[in-house]
Design an enzyme around this catalytic site. Structure first.
Site, PDB file in Angstrom:
ATOM      1  N   ALA A 146      13.878  10.033  -1.493  1.00  0.00           N
ATOM      2  CA  ALA A 146      14.221   8.905  -0.438  1.00  0.00           C
ATOM      3  C   ALA A 146      13.306   8.405   0.383  1.00  0.00           C
ATOM      4  O   ALA A 146      13.518   7.186   0.706  1.00  0.00           O
ATOM      5  CB  ALA A 146      15.468   9.823   0.396  1.00  0.00           C
ATOM      6  N   TYR A 147      12.341   9.206   0.994  1.00  0.00           N
ATOM      7  CA  TYR A 147      11.248   8.766   1.852  1.00  0.00           C
ATOM      8  C   TYR A 147      10.670   7.722   1.061  1.00  0.00           C
ATOM      9  O   TYR A 147      10.100   6.716   1.804  1.00  0.00           O
ATOM     10  CB  TYR A 147      10.648  10.013   2.308  1.00  0.00           C
ATOM     11  CG  TYR A 147       9.526   9.684   3.462  1.00  0.00           C
ATOM     12  CD1 TYR A 147       9.798   9.148   4.581  1.00  0.00           C
ATOM     13  CD2 TYR A 147       8.257  10.169   2.808  1.00  0.00           C
ATOM     14  CE1 TYR A 147       8.763   8.780   5.473  1.00  0.00           C
ATOM     15  CE2 TYR A 147       7.019   9.701   4.011  1.00  0.00           C
ATOM     16  CZ  TYR A 147       7.447   8.902   5.205  1.00  0.00           C
ATOM     17  OH  TYR A 147       6.542   8.922   6.023  1.00  0.00           O
ATOM     18  N   SER A 148      10.066   8.016  -0.032  1.00  0.00           N
ATOM     19  CA  SER A 148       9.090   7.118  -0.742  1.00  0.00           C
ATOM     20  C   SER A 148       9.899   5.790  -0.950  1.00  0.00           C
ATOM     21  O   SER A 148       9.132   4.752  -0.944  1.00  0.00           O
ATOM     22  CB  SER A 148       8.600   7.752  -2.137  1.00  0.00           C
ATOM     23  OG  SER A 148       7.849   8.889  -1.809  1.00  0.00           O
TER      24      SER A 148
ATOM     25  N   SER B 198      12.245   4.386   0.784  1.00  0.00           N
ATOM     26  CA  SER B 198      11.995   3.374   2.052  1.00  0.00           C
ATOM     27  C   SER B 198      10.854   3.077   2.307  1.00  0.00           C
ATOM     28  O   SER B 198      10.820   1.802   2.753  1.00  0.00           O
ATOM     29  CB  SER B 198      12.749   4.306   3.112  1.00  0.00           C
ATOM     30  OG  SER B 198      11.636   5.474   3.624  1.00  0.00           O
TER      31      SER B 198
END
Length: 246
Positions: A153-155, A157
């Site tokens: 999810a972080y990547s 974004s």
């Protein structure tokens, strides 16, 4: 700019971690700094006091980076206090670790609101307000390329941040404004270290050929270069500031 009119930087996430280090580093280069923070006025006041103690100029401004009114008012505050905006460093971000299968989608929505919408809102104001010779610096992550498990999810974004950065660099043709992203590797901040045991930290520190974690000061040096005249020929790039991690 001459005399009493310094170059002016807006730094989001300016109360802690990498953002705070960047605010201090830009102030050392002569920038007047508007340091934006989301929640801790105490930490923001400490950051501003540190800049002023060193002889610089700074103000703290509360702003939700995903709220267009807050961000517009942040830029207004910088322009009112110091006369304009010459550099924008968008270091504010949200972070979450989970496998794709197990991620709570409410967490995904919160993360993307800050990291994607927040970057877009800040970039929109930067595109409208940066003076000639200015610079916008966004923040990605080297994990976009490293593809570590649980960073999906972080990547995702931050991949969106990279795409937006490249497009905006081209949209600002003729403005003499640069747009670049910094993509740090593992960096010793509270955000990075939170929830990681010593073994995990040591393993990540050993990954780069330089065999250590990055520091906020390492990243601040890159931001200072890109924000200043020496880095002005760098445009439309993602700078992977990670010690060579693969």
């Amino acid at each position: 700019m001459t005399g009493s009119q310094p170059r002016v930087a807006v730094v989001t996430g300016g109360s802690r971690g990498i953002g705070r280090e960047i605010a201090g580093r830009l102030a050392a280069d002569g920038f007047a700094v508007a340091a934006a923070y989301s929640s801790s006025s105490e930490l923001a006041d400490e950051a501003v006091a540190s800049v002023r103690k060193a002889g610089g100029q700074a103000i703290a401004v509360a702003a939700d980076v995903a709220d267009e009114t807050d961000v517009s008012e942040l830029f207004d505050a910088a322009e009112t206090a110091f006369g304009g905006v010459d550099a924008v460093v968008h270091a504010a971000a949200r972070f979450a670790l989970s496998s794709v299968a197990d991620l709570d989608l409410d967490v995904l929505d919160d993360l993307h609101r800050t990291n994607i919408r927040g970057t877009f809102v800040v970039a929109q104001q930067a595109a409208r307000r940066l003076r000639s010779g200015g610079a916008l610096i966004t923040f990605s992550t080297s994990v976009v390329g490293l593809a570590f498990p649980e960073y999906g999810a972080y990547s995702a974004s931050k991949g969106a941040v990279e795409a937006l950065t490249m497009v905006l660099a081209r949209e600002l043709r003729g403005r003499d404004v640069t747009v670049n992203a910094i993509a740090p590797g593992p960096t010793a901040t509270d955000l990075f270290l939170d929830g990681k045991d010593d073994e995990t930290v040591a393993r990540l520190a050993a990954r780069p050929p330089l065999e250590r974690l990055g520091t906020p000061a390492d990243i601040a040096e890159v931001a200072a270069f890109l924000a200043g005249p020496r880095g002005h020929w760098i445009n439309g790039q993602v700078v992977r500031a990670n010690g060579g991690i693969v």
